[in-house]
Design a protein around this motif. Structure first.
Motif, PDB file in Angstrom:
ATOM      1  N   GLY A  25      81.645  12.833  52.484  1.00 34.22           N
ATOM      2  CA  GLY A  25      81.119  11.924  52.569  1.00 34.22           C
ATOM      3  C   GLY A  25      80.517  10.951  51.939  1.00 34.22           C
ATOM      4  O   GLY A  25      79.741   9.940  51.883  1.00 34.22           O
ATOM      5  N   ARG A  28      82.241   9.024  48.964  1.00 32.52           N
ATOM      6  CA  ARG A  28      81.990   7.783  49.992  1.00 32.52           C
ATOM      7  C   ARG A  28      80.719   6.918  49.610  1.00 32.52           C
ATOM      8  O   ARG A  28      81.162   5.450  49.223  1.00 32.52           O
ATOM      9  N   ALA A  29      79.644   7.703  50.632  1.00 33.34           N
ATOM     10  CA  ALA A  29      78.685   6.488  50.880  1.00 33.34           C
ATOM     11  C   ALA A  29      78.033   6.562  49.351  1.00 33.34           C
ATOM     12  O   ALA A  29      77.433   4.779  49.105  1.00 33.34           O
ATOM     13  N   PHE A 310      79.694   9.700  56.444  1.00 32.87           N
ATOM     14  CA  PHE A 310      79.204   8.704  55.852  1.00 32.87           C
ATOM     15  C   PHE A 310      78.717   7.682  56.619  1.00 32.87           C
ATOM     16  O   PHE A 310      77.786   6.950  56.130  1.00 32.87           O
TER      17      PHE A 310
END
Length: 350
Positions: A25, A28-29, A310
């Protein structure tokens, strides 16, 4: 001048699926949200998780020694000063990070935030605020407290209402938030002593756009933008809402036709189903903001996986961008100054 990239400390060791899902997560962030992520925890384990992803220049590792497990709880905070949640909070305290995200033990995260960051002056108790979807598309309601304080005094709920109003206005974009008090009836005479006394405080406070009691059926109606309650009731409400969302998604999967008809139907309904999931799945909201501490702290569900992490980081960035802490501090300072001015006026008249 370009805006400074937000730096968010993520407790990589907290949660049922740490560190793999936490790292996924965070990666992706770091790619989609224009943030720098500080992964706090065991370097070796974090690096092993990172091997499964394309390396991002916006990821840093901050070494920590162990974590606070769900079994240990808050009693271990002082015994483990270098645990991941403590180190993450220290990064905010030292201005090396702008926010903390943790899917670990929620009680430990609240205690670490209170001990290391301290409360905002003028706030007696921190509160957890969770954003819920409503029946009106594009409209949300924030409910606080959903678990930080089992027992509350009326003035605590008044402070929760003020903080929720600020969040609703500046982060959720509600021009004139409508505040309600969760109760067993709409009438001002309904409820226990806490509800009756709180009603009077909310009604008398000119800074709170209070419109009355909110019954259980009103919570997700869209009629209210902010609803306040004690943490015992709020936590029951939170867990119930999460369960309802999961049940609706499960029923939807079961009721879709099987075979080729199901595939064709699912394909046609895919955009609608995706939007439905975004509205009712608690993972899409990421977590809850801990209001009242002198730093931004997002508490995520212990079972959080990459999408939820995320979204928790996104939530943290929104709170940073809209200067939630600064606005609450400014409100409390103004309230204190107004009180001093009023006292001075009264004394001069005597």
């Amino acid at each position: 001048m370009a805006a400074t990239r937000a730096r968010i400390a993520v407790d990589a060791m907290g949660g049922d699926h740490a560190p793999d899902e936490i790292v996924a997560g965070a990666i992706r962030a770091s790619e989609e949200l224009d943030v720098t992520i500080l992964l706090v925890g065991d370097r070796q384990q974090i690096e092993q998780s990172l091997q499964h992803h394309i390396q991002s220049p916006n990821i840093e590792i901050v070494e920590a020694d162990g974590a606070i497990s769900m079994e240990e709880g808050i009693t271990e905070l002082r015994r483990k000063p270098n645990a991941s949640i403590n180190v993450a909070m220290d990064l905010v305290k030292q201005n090396r990070a702008d926010a903390v995200v943790s899917a670990g033990h929620s009680g430990a995260a609240m205690a670490a935030a209170t001990l290391r960051l301290g409360r905002i002056k003028g706030i007696d108790r921190p509160a957890i605020g969770a954003v819920f979807p409503t029946m009106l598309a594009g409209k949300s309601v924030i409910i606080l407290d959903v678990g930080a304080n089992v027992d509350c005094r009326p003035k605590y709920l008044e402070q929760f209402a003020l903080m929720g109003t600020i969040y609703s206005e500046y982060v959720l974009g509600v021009e004139q938030p409508k505040v309600g008090l969760l109760n067993i009836g709409e009438e001002s005479t309904k409820g226990n002593d806490l509800a009756l006394q709180t009603y009077e405080l909310l009604e008398a406070n000119p800074k709170i756009p209070f419109i009355g009691n909110a019954e259980g059926r009103d919570v997700l109606s869209g009629r209210f933008d902010v609803i306040v309650c004690d943490g015992f009731v709020g936590n029951v409400l939170l867990k119930f809402a999460e369960a309802v969302g999961e049940i609706l998604l499960q029923i939807m999967r079961e009721e879709l036709p099987q075979g080729w008809r199901g595939k064709v139907g699912s394909s046609l309904l895919k955009p609608n189903l995706k939007r439905l999931k975004q509205r009712i799945d608690h993972a899409e909201h990421g977590g809850a903001l801990l209001f009242g501490v002198a730093g931004i702290c997002i508490i995520s569900h212990g079972s959080s996986q990459a999408p939820s992490i995320f979204n928790a980081i996104r939530l943290a960035k929104e709170a940073i961008s809209h200067q939630v802490i600064d606005r609450i501090q400014a409100d409390r300072k103004q309230t204190e100054e107004d009180g001093l001015a009023q006292s001075a006026t009264v004394n001069s008249e005597l």
